[in-house]
Write an enzyme that holds these catalytic residues in place. Structure first.
Site, PDB file in Angstrom:
ATOM      1  N   HIS A   1       0.858  -1.190   0.000  1.00 45.76           N
ATOM      2  CA  HIS A   1       0.000   0.000   0.000  1.00 45.76           C
ATOM      3  C   HIS A   1       0.892   1.238   0.000  1.00 45.76           C
ATOM      4  O   HIS A   1       1.867   1.307   0.731  1.00 45.76           O
ATOM      5  CB  HIS A   1      -0.905   0.037   1.236  1.00 45.76           C
ATOM      6  CG  HIS A   1      -1.767   1.272   1.269  1.00 45.76           C
ATOM      7  ND1 HIS A   1      -2.956   1.346   0.587  1.00 45.76           N
ATOM      8  CD2 HIS A   1      -1.581   2.479   1.847  1.00 45.76           C
ATOM      9  CE1 HIS A   1      -3.481   2.565   0.766  1.00 45.76           C
ATOM     10  NE2 HIS A   1      -2.656   3.262   1.529  1.00 45.76           N
TER      11      HIS A   1
ATOM     12  N   ASP B   1     -15.556   1.810   6.228  1.00 40.85           N
ATOM     13  CA  ASP B   1     -14.516   2.702   5.705  1.00 40.85           C
ATOM     14  C   ASP B   1     -15.036   3.533   4.539  1.00 40.85           C
ATOM     15  O   ASP B   1     -14.691   4.703   4.411  1.00 40.85           O
ATOM     16  CB  ASP B   1     -13.287   1.902   5.253  1.00 40.85           C
ATOM     17  CG  ASP B   1     -12.224   2.826   4.679  1.00 40.85           C
ATOM     18  OD1 ASP B   1     -11.725   3.678   5.439  1.00 40.85           O
ATOM     19  OD2 ASP B   1     -11.921   2.735   3.485  1.00 40.85           O
TER      20      ASP B   1
ATOM     21  N   ARG C   1     -14.779  11.974   5.817  1.00 43.11           N
ATOM     22  CA  ARG C   1     -13.482  12.583   6.153  1.00 43.11           C
ATOM     23  C   ARG C   1     -13.074  13.564   5.071  1.00 43.11           C
ATOM     24  O   ARG C   1     -12.531  14.630   5.352  1.00 43.11           O
ATOM     25  CB  ARG C   1     -12.404  11.500   6.277  1.00 43.11           C
ATOM     26  CG  ARG C   1     -12.386  10.809   7.633  1.00 43.11           C
ATOM     27  CD  ARG C   1     -11.511   9.577   7.598  1.00 43.11           C
ATOM     28  NE  ARG C   1     -10.127   9.894   7.287  1.00 43.11           N
ATOM     29  CZ  ARG C   1      -9.283   9.035   6.702  1.00 43.11           C
ATOM     30  NH1 ARG C   1      -9.684   7.827   6.344  1.00 43.11           N
ATOM     31  NH2 ARG C   1      -8.037   9.384   6.464  1.00 43.11           N
TER      32      ARG C   1
ATOM     33  N   SER D   1      -8.282   3.246   8.482  1.00 41.87           N
ATOM     34  CA  SER D   1      -8.790   3.134   7.114  1.00 41.87           C
ATOM     35  C   SER D   1      -7.945   2.158   6.292  1.00 41.87           C
ATOM     36  O   SER D   1      -8.466   1.224   5.674  1.00 41.87           O
ATOM     37  CB  SER D   1      -8.796   4.513   6.449  1.00 41.87           C
ATOM     38  OG  SER D   1      -9.170   4.417   5.092  1.00 41.87           O
TER      39      SER D   1
ATOM     40  N   LYS E   1      -8.862  -2.321   5.696  1.00 45.70           N
ATOM     41  CA  LYS E   1      -9.017  -2.891   4.342  1.00 45.70           C
ATOM     42  C   LYS E   1      -7.989  -3.995   4.107  1.00 45.70           C
ATOM     43  O   LYS E   1      -8.307  -5.043   3.549  1.00 45.70           O
ATOM     44  CB  LYS E   1      -8.866  -1.802   3.273  1.00 45.70           C
ATOM     45  CG  LYS E   1     -10.019  -0.793   3.268  1.00 45.70           C
ATOM     46  CD  LYS E   1     -10.033   0.054   2.015  1.00 45.70           C
ATOM     47  CE  LYS E   1      -8.950   1.091   1.971  1.00 45.70           C
ATOM     48  NZ  LYS E   1      -9.338   2.416   2.470  1.00 45.70           N
TER      49      LYS E   1
END
Length: 451
Positions: A88, A167, A174, A189, A193
């Protein structure tokens, strides 16, 4: 959801957080439940997010929030003998790493169920880049994901309706309440995931610099530490690479141009900084998951599948598995591909020239991304349409000598000409100075790897 005796009401929870009081696991459960069941009003969710943004959360609260968000929907489970890994990135300019790394890891025997996002703000989204390839399908069912992992070893998809629904709701709120840049909220968040993906190992590319969410190394370290600690606590081998995000990654920015550059890298060409970041992140994953004895061995394994084009073959197979016509994917992956026979090309190209002699000290990725955003490459609202063909090609590298009048960037655009303001902003992105001032900083600044 009715609040029975003993449970805090939503206003009480908001007040506790506003007054810096730690929330109990039950209260965090009620908050996430209230979000997903829509019994909590949007204004209350916004107030809670702002209270968290202002007062923060300690480690236990952050871990609890991550777990509850992860369990707000389906959690994926895989075959016992699969090594399931992912990467990520916290977002950057010209960041096409996923397009190269997912197939490279698959070629090394890993399974990579990469759940990616769209671009918002100045950073481009992996899904948008892939959707610039005609026919590419980002929405797969869980069964289709499993089948693609079985057959190919990797897929890059959007978040399904059933994965971490909390999320999706919180992220949208957000974004409109200016609470995106909160370490506990970012951690929950991202990690909810990733944990729902059922991973064995995860590497995080936490970026810092002018074109990143974290502007300096210190704030990037704080975020990376939070992500890594929560990940390892959830049973995922998690490590982080902290990388500089001032100059764009590689030489191309914009959807179709980044696909072209990713394909070039998969064919063993492409810019060194791009290839190095791919091999570093891949090497970390192979080392953490026990596939390679050392980081260097892992990096060599990734380099090898790029050189041998095994990663390119995986990318081609992934394209077909995700809806791209076999002839298109075969042509794009061929040695002398006519990329723009299949990918959209902008109607106009404008080259900007250097106004001084000297050395290229740097190129401001954020300034370039902002101009491209205005030209249609990005979106300000989730539903905005984007122009895949808009982008920029850097014609120079930091550290190289440059002469006055030499072209340094080529902008691809659909409007007839760039406005004088856009030209001015782009000219301000190129930093020219004397060679003795230039500092060559490697892209990767630090590692945080699990023991």
């Amino acid at each position: 959801m009715s609040h029975t005796a003993g449970r805090s009401s939503f206003p009480e929870m908001i007040m506790k957080k506003r007054d810096s009081v730690q929330l109990s696991p039950e209260e965090i459960h009620d908050f996430v439940e209230g979000v997903t069941s829509k019994t909590m009003q949007q204004s209350q969710i916004g107030a809670m997010l702002m209270a968290i943004w202002q007062k923060g959360m300690d480690f236990d609260e952050t871990l609890e929030l991550t777990k509850k968000m992860m369990n707000s929907g389906e959690v994926l489970h895989w075959s016992q003998d699969w090594l399931v890994v992912d990467k990520h990135s916290t977002g950057g300019v010209g960041d096409k790493i996923s397009l190269i790394l997912a197939p490279a890891l698959a070629a090394c025997g890993c399974k990579v169920p990469m759940i990616s996002g769209r671009g918002l703000g100045h950073t481009g989204g992996t899904l948008d880049k892939l959707e610039s390839i005609p026919g590419f399908k980002i929405n797969l069912t869980v069964e289709e994901v499993k089948q693609t992992l079985q057959d190919v070893g990797c897929c890059i998809v959007g978040q399904t309706e059933t994965l971490v629904p909390a999320d999706r709701i919180l992220y949208a709120i957000r974004d409109i309440t200016s609470t995106v840049d909160s370490v506990p909220l970012i951690t929950a968040s991202i990690m909810s995931k990733k944990a729902a993906e059922g991973l064995s190992a995860l590497v995080l590319d936490v970026k810092f610099g002018k074109a990143a969410l974290c502007k300096d190394l210190e704030s990037a370290l704080q975020l990376a530490q939070s992500l890594v600690t929560v990940g390892n606590k959830l049973g995922i081998k998690t490590g982080a690479v902290l990388s500089r995000m001032d100059t764009p990654i590689g030489r191309c920015v914009g959807h179709t141009l980044e696909v072209y550059e990713a394909l070039e890298c998969l064919k063993g060409h492409g810019p060194d900084d791009l290839r190095n970041l791919v091999t570093t992140l891949g090497g970390c994953l192979l080392q953490m998951s026990g596939r390679s004895a050392t980081l260097e061995d892992g990096e060599n394994a990734i380099s090898e599948v790029l050189k041998s084009r095994k990663a390119l073959q995986k990318f081609q197979d992934m394209l077909v598995a995700q809806g791209v016509n076999a002839e298109t994917s075969c042509s794009l992956c061929s040695e002398n591909a006519e990329y723009f026979q299949y990918l959209q090309r902008a109607q106009y190209q404008t080259e900007l020239r250097a106004v001084d002699d000297g050395t290229v000290l740097g190129v401001d990725g954020k300034a370039i991304a902002d101009v491209l955003h205005k030209l249609g490459a990005g979106r300000s609202k989730t539903e905005d349409q984007i122009k895949y063909s808009v982008g920029a090609e850097l014609l120079v590298d930091p550290g190289q000598p440059i002469q006055k009048g030499q072209p340094w960037i080529r902008i691809h655009h659909d409007c007839e000409k760039l406005s004088s303001q856009q030209q001015q902003n782009l000219e301000g992105a190129l930093d020219i100075g004397s060679a003795d001032v230039y500092q060559d900083s490697p892209r990767v600044a630090e590692f945080i790897l699990p023991n």
